[in-house]
Design a protein around this motif. Structure first.
Motif, mmCIF file in Angstrom:
data_model
loop_
_atom_site.group_PDB
_atom_site.id
_atom_site.type_symbol
_atom_site.label_atom_id
_atom_site.label_comp_id
_atom_site.label_asym_id
_atom_site.label_seq_id
_atom_site.Cartn_x
_atom_site.Cartn_y
_atom_site.Cartn_z
ATOM 1 N N GLU A 268 11.573 -8.512 -64.014
ATOM 2 C CA GLU A 268 12.618 -7.362 -64.869
ATOM 3 C C GLU A 268 14.075 -8.135 -64.956
ATOM 4 O O GLU A 268 14.940 -7.676 -64.557
ATOM 5 C CB GLU A 268 12.613 -6.461 -63.830
ATOM 6 C CG GLU A 268 13.220 -5.065 -64.537
ATOM 7 C CD GLU A 268 12.788 -4.242 -65.801
ATOM 8 O OE1 GLU A 268 13.511 -3.668 -66.588
ATOM 9 O OE2 GLU A 268 11.551 -4.570 -65.933
ATOM 10 N N SER A 271 16.977 -6.425 -67.463
ATOM 11 C CA SER A 271 17.965 -4.917 -67.657
ATOM 12 C C SER A 271 19.204 -5.132 -68.018
ATOM 13 O O SER A 271 19.649 -4.436 -68.660
ATOM 14 C CB SER A 271 17.513 -4.479 -66.260
ATOM 15 O OG SER A 271 17.669 -5.577 -65.277
ATOM 16 N N PRO A 275 18.928 -5.815 -76.365
ATOM 17 C CA PRO A 275 17.578 -5.814 -77.074
ATOM 18 C C PRO A 275 17.547 -7.243 -77.783
ATOM 19 O O PRO A 275 16.616 -7.651 -77.595
ATOM 20 C CB PRO A 275 17.724 -4.720 -77.951
ATOM 21 C CG PRO A 275 18.504 -3.812 -77.448
ATOM 22 C CD PRO A 275 19.846 -4.493 -77.058
ATOM 23 N N GLU A 278 17.196 -9.592 -75.080
ATOM 24 C CA GLU A 278 15.928 -9.641 -74.434
ATOM 25 C C GLU A 278 14.898 -10.518 -75.250
ATOM 26 O O GLU A 278 13.765 -11.041 -74.964
ATOM 27 C CB GLU A 278 15.610 -8.311 -74.086
ATOM 28 C CG GLU A 278 14.396 -8.024 -73.420
ATOM 29 C CD GLU A 278 13.960 -6.649 -73.115
ATOM 30 O OE1 GLU A 278 14.401 -5.801 -74.425
ATOM 31 O OE2 GLU A 278 13.230 -6.340 -72.478
ATOM 32 N N THR A 298 7.907 -5.655 -66.080
ATOM 33 C CA THR A 298 8.803 -5.083 -66.971
ATOM 34 C C THR A 298 8.710 -3.701 -66.950
ATOM 35 O O THR A 298 7.500 -3.182 -66.742
ATOM 36 C CB THR A 298 8.726 -5.871 -68.391
ATOM 37 O OG1 THR A 298 9.790 -5.071 -68.985
ATOM 38 C CG2 THR A 298 7.272 -5.882 -68.994
ATOM 39 N N HIS A 299 9.550 -3.163 -67.293
ATOM 40 C CA HIS A 299 9.678 -1.628 -67.560
ATOM 41 C C HIS A 299 9.467 -1.212 -69.066
ATOM 42 O O HIS A 299 9.395 -0.114 -69.641
ATOM 43 C CB HIS A 299 10.688 -0.791 -66.990
ATOM 44 C CG HIS A 299 10.610 -0.612 -65.481
ATOM 45 N ND1 HIS A 299 9.784 0.218 -64.905
ATOM 46 C CD2 HIS A 299 11.332 -1.027 -64.640
ATOM 47 C CE1 HIS A 299 9.867 0.156 -63.774
ATOM 48 N NE2 HIS A 299 10.672 -0.591 -63.437
ATOM 49 N N ARG A 300 10.056 -2.413 -69.866
ATOM 50 C CA ARG A 300 10.007 -2.282 -71.288
ATOM 51 C C ARG A 300 8.714 -2.611 -71.852
ATOM 52 O O ARG A 300 8.346 -3.818 -71.802
ATOM 53 C CB ARG A 300 11.184 -2.899 -71.818
ATOM 54 C CG ARG A 300 12.510 -2.479 -71.113
ATOM 55 C CD ARG A 300 13.770 -3.065 -71.898
ATOM 56 N NE ARG A 300 14.753 -2.974 -71.269
ATOM 57 C CZ ARG A 300 16.071 -3.546 -71.728
ATOM 58 N NH1 ARG A 300 16.285 -3.984 -72.728
ATOM 59 N NH2 ARG A 300 17.231 -3.657 -70.828
ATOM 60 N N GLN A 342 7.904 5.800 -74.243
ATOM 61 C CA GLN A 342 8.724 4.765 -74.763
ATOM 62 C C GLN A 342 8.800 4.950 -76.076
ATOM 63 O O GLN A 342 9.781 4.916 -76.802
ATOM 64 C CB GLN A 342 8.549 3.615 -74.214
ATOM 65 C CG GLN A 342 8.969 3.441 -72.853
ATOM 66 C CD GLN A 342 9.251 1.883 -72.448
ATOM 67 O OE1 GLN A 342 9.524 0.993 -73.152
ATOM 68 N NE2 GLN A 342 9.385 1.841 -71.067
#
Ligand SMILES: Nc1ncnc2c1ncn2[C@@H]1O[C@H](COP(=O)(O)OP(=O)(O)OP(=O)(O)O)[C@@H](O)[C@H]1O
Length: 376
Positions: A268, A271, A275, A278, A298-300, A342
């Motif tokens: 991660e 964070s 965008p 990333e 990752t959370h995305r 998401q």
């Protein structure tokens, strides 16, 4: 009266001097104790017992040219001294074949980072609680130094040292810490090149000078050089969380240049990134994929999970689901529900702008390629 006044004056001065003396002696004692503690930390026994096998093994049956082959066999793990009722990992079994791109997703506290910590041997699995296997051998068999030489870890802890920015990046490959060309290449890959150009001193900028300098009654003309040196020692610059992350990412790219990296673990790190930052970081990491196994926590969800050879979806310390994006979406279980939450957050307009961003980035990349090979 005058004599009494003079005596009073001197006795006040004497009391003050004695107080300062006692204070200084106490401070000196405290400093000596602190220094002793610092030296004693060097003697603290590492709880992790070192192995004897060098990685990669000289007579390796496993083909390490693709990257590290990882297997967790029935791993259960609790942090030392942890009072929680449930273990951080509960009977986890999974395999990440050499050269794969694995993405670990799942809710908070699911055990994602714990897997990375076990792979880095920050902790060991207790005897009888399963095994972490690297290229067919228990991880404990390898020497820590040789194994860690084959790793690049990129986490959300933006660790910068009180050194020049060039050195902060160059630490990824200490033998080449003076090679400015390699450092600049790493900075470009890590997305820090633009940031470096912001500073008057470029890569030589030191964000955290350790010395605070004091100059007393310095004359502008007479002490010009000394004033310049003192000025450089004063902290005047600060960077944002995202900018720090770019510098730390550049260090990971510098590490790639050792040619020894067989495993990249990315926990991660994005964070703090916007965008676009990333997206570009993940694209450049993926471009450096040859010869490496890559694991992203990752959370995305998004382009990364779609590129994954294997997605590991963790829930409460267990592997909830395992497979590719298509397979897990078809399952319509934990992964699909996290993904849909998401996806719903994006409006049609946001989706459109995301694709415009991909389009622009791809065009820039092609343009860059053309310039490198000399096309117009
Ligand atoms: N150093 C530690 N000591 C004790 N317990 C810990 C420690 N680190 C993590 N844990 C616990 O282990 C469990 C798994 O944590 P882990 O950090 O692996 O989860 P995660 O899936 O990475 O979570 P997140 O998405 O919030 O980063 C959690 O219940 C957490 O509280």
């Amino acid at each position: 009266m005058t004599s009494i006044a003079i005596m009073q004056e001197y006795s006040t001065s004497l009391r003050y001097a004695l107080q300062m003396l006692f204070w200084d002696v106490r401070q000196a004692g405290k400093c000596v104790t602190d220094i002793k503690v610092l030296y004693e930390t060097a003697n603290i026994q590492n709880q992790i017992v070192d192995g004897t096998v060098e990685y990669p093994r000289p007579t390796d049956d496993a083909d390490t040219s693709k990257g590290i082959d990882i297997e967790l066999r029935n791993v259960s793990f609790a942090y030392p001294g942890d009072k929680a009722e449930e273990n951080a990992l509960r009977d986890v079994s999974l395999r990440i074949p050499a050269g794969s791109l694995a993405v670990i997703v799942g809710a908070n506290g699911g055990g994602k980072s714990t897997i990375i910590k076990l792979l880095a041997r920050m902790y060991d699995v207790a005897p009888g609680s399963g095994a972490v296997v690297i290229d067919g051998l228990p991880i404990q068999d390898y020497t820590l130094a040789s194994l860690r030489q084959a790793y690049a870890l990129l986490t959300q802890d933006h660790q910068l040292f009180p050194l020049a920015l060039a050195e902060n990046i160059g630490l990824g490959y200490p033998e080449k810490v003076d090679d400015r060309e390699m450092i600049m290449q790493a900075a470009r890959d890590g997305g820090a090149a633009e940031l470096l150009s912001k500073f008057k001193d470029g890569v030589e900028t030191n964000l955290e000078p350790v010395t605070t300098a004091y100059g007393y009654q310095l004359d502008d003309d007479k002490h010009k050089t000394l004033k310049t040196v003192l000025g450089k020692l004063e902290k005047t610059t600060e960077v944002s969380g995202g900018e720090k992350q770019r510098l730390v990412s550049s260090r990971a790219f510098m590490r790639f240049q050792t040619g020894k990296i067989k495993l990249l673990c990315v926990d991660e790190p994005s964070s703090a990134l916007d965008p676009k930052g990333e997206f570009e970081l993940f694209e450049r990491l993926r471009a450096a994929r040859a010869g490496k196994t890559m694991i992203f926590v990752t959370h995305r969800f998004g382009h990364l999970t779609k590129h994954a050879d294997i997605i590991i979806c963790m829930k409460a310390g267990k592997v909830a689901e395992l497979g590719t994006h298509q397979e897990l979406m078809a399952l319509d279980g934990e992964y699909a529900s996290l993904y849909n939450v998401q996806a719903q957050a994006f409006t049609a307009a946001e989706v459109r702008s995301f694709f415009v961003l991909i389009h622009v980035t791809e065009r820039l990349r092609l343009l860059d390629k053309c310039m490198v090979i000399g096309c117009t």
